[in-house]
Design an enzyme around this catalytic site. Structure first.
Site, PDB file in Angstrom:
ATOM      1  N   CYS A  44       0.772  -1.263  -0.023  1.00 15.11           N
ATOM      2  CA  CYS A  44       0.128   0.288  -0.036  1.00 15.11           C
ATOM      3  C   CYS A  44       0.991   1.403  -0.022  1.00 15.11           C
ATOM      4  O   CYS A  44       0.446   2.401  -0.401  1.00 15.11           O
ATOM      5  CB  CYS A  44      -1.124   0.093   1.250  1.00 15.11           C
ATOM      6  SG  CYS A  44      -2.090  -1.528   1.631  1.00 15.11           S
ATOM      7  N   HIS A 293      -8.729   4.403  -1.609  1.00 12.46           N
ATOM      8  CA  HIS A 293      -7.790   3.739  -1.834  1.00 12.46           C
ATOM      9  C   HIS A 293      -7.342   2.782  -2.740  1.00 12.46           C
ATOM     10  O   HIS A 293      -7.505   1.003  -2.909  1.00 12.46           O
ATOM     11  CB  HIS A 293      -7.412   2.742  -0.054  1.00 12.46           C
ATOM     12  CG  HIS A 293      -6.411   1.780   0.245  1.00 12.46           C
ATOM     13  ND1 HIS A 293      -5.115   2.392  -0.040  1.00 12.46           N
ATOM     14  CD2 HIS A 293      -5.964   1.378   1.124  1.00 12.46           C
ATOM     15  CE1 HIS A 293      -4.143   1.968   0.280  1.00 12.46           C
ATOM     16  NE2 HIS A 293      -3.916   0.651   0.848  1.00 12.46           N
TER      17      HIS A 293
END
Length: 343
Positions: A44, A293
């Site tokens: 991430c 995200h």
């Protein structure tokens, strides 16, 4: 036409769209071939790592004008495979193999934080409520709706104590920054924003190999490096975008970055210090929680939000800021990258 290189953050184009080697593909589609194009991966934190690589390319003197981007296309496959793909950022042998997913990992972090520090379920929910309110004023946010503490608590349970509204969504998205040397930036831009600090640190990819899981040690290392490089400290930061893939993530982030004492992130949030009109506005964009995200793009998007804030171009979510910070985490804390930006 003057761009000299490109760095692209991407977690897993191969799993999400069956396309690896995407840096060259993107350079081609952007009309930038034959410049060198490099893909970076840190789960991430892939986007922030791409930004750091761009910073290093310029600081080394190798280039003076590069483009830094991040991208993820996550909705072309079923949710089950998306979950499996994201779990590749965890320890495969000891976590994913036994069915552990990222909501489960962060649920354990949350439970431990609640046990050690007394953080409450309501304080976690307050993170989601705040970030959804901020997203209402972000035209690029995925979820532009408000929620309440009760709404978060009563949402579908995902991994106790985290409900659906404690978790960031599956998102398609991309973000891009043009990065230049100081001399070049002053030639090209009327109001350039300067990256004065850049830090990266690692920790165990698996929770069970850490001495503690209620503290994200990689955040401590990354922000220490960025603070030392910039000559700044937590008290100098006016606004921050932090990694809130889950609500407990934001609480761990504000503690690790030094905005409040360790263990007091829940109380700090409850007292309103992280609100858009608070002591240190956190996730004015809506954060990963409500802005979305798209994994590889997140770290770049965070830097864009800080840039807009420092330039006074953030519209209804504008705060008074001269110095900002962007904090991006890979996995459950295996990697952390922190950038400090200034007018």
């Amino acid at each position: 036409k003057d761009i000299q290189a490109m760095f692209v953050g991407n977690l897993s184009g191969g799993r999400f769209i069956d396309q690896e080697h995407i840096a060259s593909l993107i350079a081609e589609h952007a009309g930038l071939s034959p410049i060198p194009a490099t893909r970076t991966e840190a789960a991430c934190a892939s986007g922030a790592l791409a930004l750091k690589q761009g910073v290093m390319a310029i600081e080394s003197g190798f280039h003076d004008l590069v483009v830094v981007g991040g991208v993820e296309k996550m909705t072309d496959i079923l949710t089950e495979r998306t979950t499996q793909t994201l779990a590749m950022a965890a320890d495969q042998e000891w976590e994913a193999f036994f069915g552990m997913t990222f909501p489960g990992l962060y649920a354990m972090i949350a439970r431990r934080h609640m046990h050690v520090f007394g953080t409450t379920r309501e304080q976690l929910a307050m993170v989601a409520v705040k970030n959804h309110a901020n997203a209402m004023n972000n035209p690029n946010a995925q979820f532009r709706f408000e929620t309440t503490i009760e709404g978060v608590l009563n949402a579908s349970m995902v991994a106790d104590p985290l409900t659906l509204l404690d978790c960031s969504p599956i998102t398609d998205g991309a973000a891009t920054i043009v990065l230049a040397s100081e001399k070049k930036a002053k030639e090209l831009a009327d109001s350039p924003i300067f990256i004065t600090g850049s830090g990266q640190a690692s920790s165990s990819i698996a929770l069970h190999n850490r001495k503690r899981i209620e503290v994200i040690d990689s955040t401590l290392g990354a922000c220490d490096m960025a603070y030392r490089m910039s000559g700044r400290g937590p008290k100098d930061i006016d606004v921050a975008e932090v990694h809130d893939a889950f609500t407990i993530g934001e609480i761990c982030a504000i503690e690790g970055l030094g905005f409040c004492k360790m263990g007091e992130g829940g109380k700090f949030t409850e007292e309103g210090f992280t609100q858009i009109d608070g002591k240190i506005p956190i996730n004015t964009s809506g954060g990963l929680k409500a802005k979305g995200h798209p994994v590889g793009a997140t770290g770049v998007a965070q830097a864009i939000e800080i840039t807009l804030q420092l330039r006074g171009e953030a519209g209804k979510r504008q705060v008074d800021a001269d110095i900002g910070l962007a904090h991006n985490v890979g996995g459950s804390g295996g990697t952390a990258v922190v950038h400090i930006l200034e007018k």
